[in-house]
Design an enzyme around this catalytic site. Structure first.
Site, short mmCIF file in Angstrom:
data_model
loop_
_atom_site.label_atom_id
_atom_site.label_comp_id
_atom_site.label_asym_id
_atom_site.label_seq_id
_atom_site.Cartn_x
_atom_site.Cartn_y
_atom_site.Cartn_z
N ALA A 1 38.47 -36.77 26.89
CA ALA A 1 39.49 -36.76 27.94
C ALA A 1 40.78 -36.07 27.52
CB ALA A 1 39.79 -38.20 28.36
N HIS B 1 28.23 -37.60 30.26
CA HIS B 1 28.64 -38.73 31.13
C HIS B 1 28.57 -38.34 32.59
CE1 HIS B 1 30.85 -40.81 27.56
NE2 HIS B 1 29.55 -40.92 27.51
N1 APR Z 1 45.65 -32.81 23.06
C1 APR Z 1 44.98 -33.45 22.07
N2 APR Z 1 44.64 -34.77 22.13
C2 APR Z 1 45.02 -35.44 23.25
C3 APR Z 1 45.72 -34.84 24.31
C4 APR Z 1 46.04 -33.47 24.18
N3 APR Z 1 46.72 -32.79 25.13
N4 APR Z 1 45.95 -35.78 25.27
C5 APR Z 1 45.40 -36.94 24.81
N5 APR Z 1 44.84 -36.73 23.60
C6 APR Z 1 44.09 -37.70 22.78
C7 APR Z 1 44.50 -39.15 22.99
O1 APR Z 1 45.58 -39.49 22.16
C8 APR Z 1 43.21 -39.86 22.58
O2 APR Z 1 43.19 -40.09 21.18
O3 APR Z 1 42.75 -37.63 23.21
C9 APR Z 1 42.09 -38.85 22.92
C10 APR Z 1 41.31 -39.28 24.14
O4 APR Z 1 40.52 -40.38 23.76
P1 APR Z 1 39.92 -41.37 24.89
O5 APR Z 1 41.00 -41.68 25.88
O6 APR Z 1 39.23 -42.47 24.17
O7 APR Z 1 38.86 -40.46 25.66
P2 APR Z 1 37.37 -40.15 25.23
O8 APR Z 1 37.23 -40.11 23.76
O9 APR Z 1 36.97 -38.96 26.01
O10 APR Z 1 36.57 -41.43 25.80
C11 APR Z 1 35.16 -41.38 25.74
O11 APR Z 1 35.09 -43.45 26.97
O12 APR Z 1 35.89 -44.70 28.72
C12 APR Z 1 34.82 -43.92 28.31
O13 APR Z 1 33.36 -42.69 29.65
C13 APR Z 1 34.68 -42.71 29.20
O14 APR Z 1 34.08 -40.45 28.58
C14 APR Z 1 34.94 -41.54 28.26
C15 APR Z 1 34.60 -42.13 26.90
#
Ligand code: APR
Length: 252
Positions: A23, A120
């Site tokens: 994300a 997903h």
């Molecule tokens: N650049 C770099 N990193 C970033 C940025 C950015 N612009 N914006 C946010 N982040 C970081 C956040 O600090 C966080 O550590 O990206 C990371 C996102 O991690 P999550 O929110 O856990 O997202 P993700 O890893 O994709 O989650 C996986 O969890 O809830 C489920 O299905 C959902 O696909 C999702 C899965």
């Protein structure tokens, strides 16, 4: 930044790089992440996003369809990081991209569908819960506008978006493609993910397990930092284009 140079050096000679995104690659396009400081899970209960809750809660389903068909949906645009992934693909040094994101911005950013595994799912389709029967979005939207606020499938089961809910099987085609990318990779770059959700993260960690270089680009810590060859701390929209430029220079 010497970390970019260190990451490019770690990837030198690697021609089947797996890019694994979460994300965090889409927050600069205006889409919140899940576990960052403003993450979705800070205000919404993940339990609402299980398959069981969806199937047993008609009011929740009606609200989801209202959000999808009733509210004018802001168009999100790919950012520089999505375009950098497509640029890296164009250098011929990528085996593919596995994304946990459902927003479709990798495709909008120019990555060909054959280079992408959306493990997903995505928001572009509609299927039924029982048999996976697919339905055209326009047809379901017309039914909704005509008052069918909790549309069912012709087989009698409940319709849902093709986004994977917690407790649901990952889509077979995406799983097969992700396994192929992960198995064929000779390096990996993780962008914008806490690497905390399985089985998705397994595709990335399997590359590190084979002792190939792993670059982790993230704002804040991830669950796999101790496996990183190089860690890039900062915004994907700033750092990923610079890493791809360094890799391109290395290729030319
Ligand atoms: N650049 C770099 N990193 C970033 C940025 C950015 N612009 N914006 C946010 N982040 C970081 C956040 O600090 C966080 O550590 O990206 C990371 C996102 O991690 P999550 O929110 O856990 O997202 P993700 O890893 O994709 O989650 C996986 O969890 O809830 C489920 O299905 C959902 O696909 C999702 C899965």
């Amino acid at each position: 930044m010497q970390q970019i140079a260190a990451a490019a050096a770690a990837l030198e000679g690697r021609t089947r790089i797996l890019v694994f995104t979460g994300a965090g690659i889409s927050t600069e396009s205006g889409i919140p992440d899940f576990r960052g400081p403003e993450g979705v899970w800070k205000t919404v209960d993940p339990k609402d996003f299980t398959l069981r809750h969806y199937v047993t809660n008609a009011e929740f389903r009606r609200r989801r369809w209202q959000r999808r068909f009733g509210e004018d949906r802001r168009e999100y645009r790919p950012n520089a990081a999505h375009k950098a992934v497509a640029d890296l693909w164009a250098t011929g040094r990528m085996v593919g991209c596995i994304t946990q994101n459902i927003d479709g911005l990798h495709l909008d950013g120019g990555l060909p569908p054959t280079a992408l595994a959306e493990v997903h799912g995505n928001t572009r389709g509609i299927e039924c819960v029982a048999g996976g029967h697919r339905h055209a979005v326009a047809a379901v939207r017309r039914r909704w506008l005509d008052g069918d606020l909790d549309p069912q499938c012709h087989c009698g089961s409940i319709l849902k978006s093709t986004v994977v809910l917690f407790g649901e099987q990952l889509p077979m085609a995406a799983v097969n493609r992700a396994s192929q990318f992960s198995g064929g990779a000779d390096a990996a770059v993780a962008v914008g993910s806490t690497l905390s959700v399985f089985p998705a993260a397994e595709y990335l960690l399997a590359v590190a397990d084979r002792r190939h270089p792993l670059i982790i680009l993230n704002m804040g810590p991830t669950d796999a930092d101790e496996l990183a060859t190089v860690r890039l701390e900062g915004k994907a929209g700033d750092l990923l284009p610079r890493l791809v430029d360094a890799l391109r220079a290395d290729t030319e």
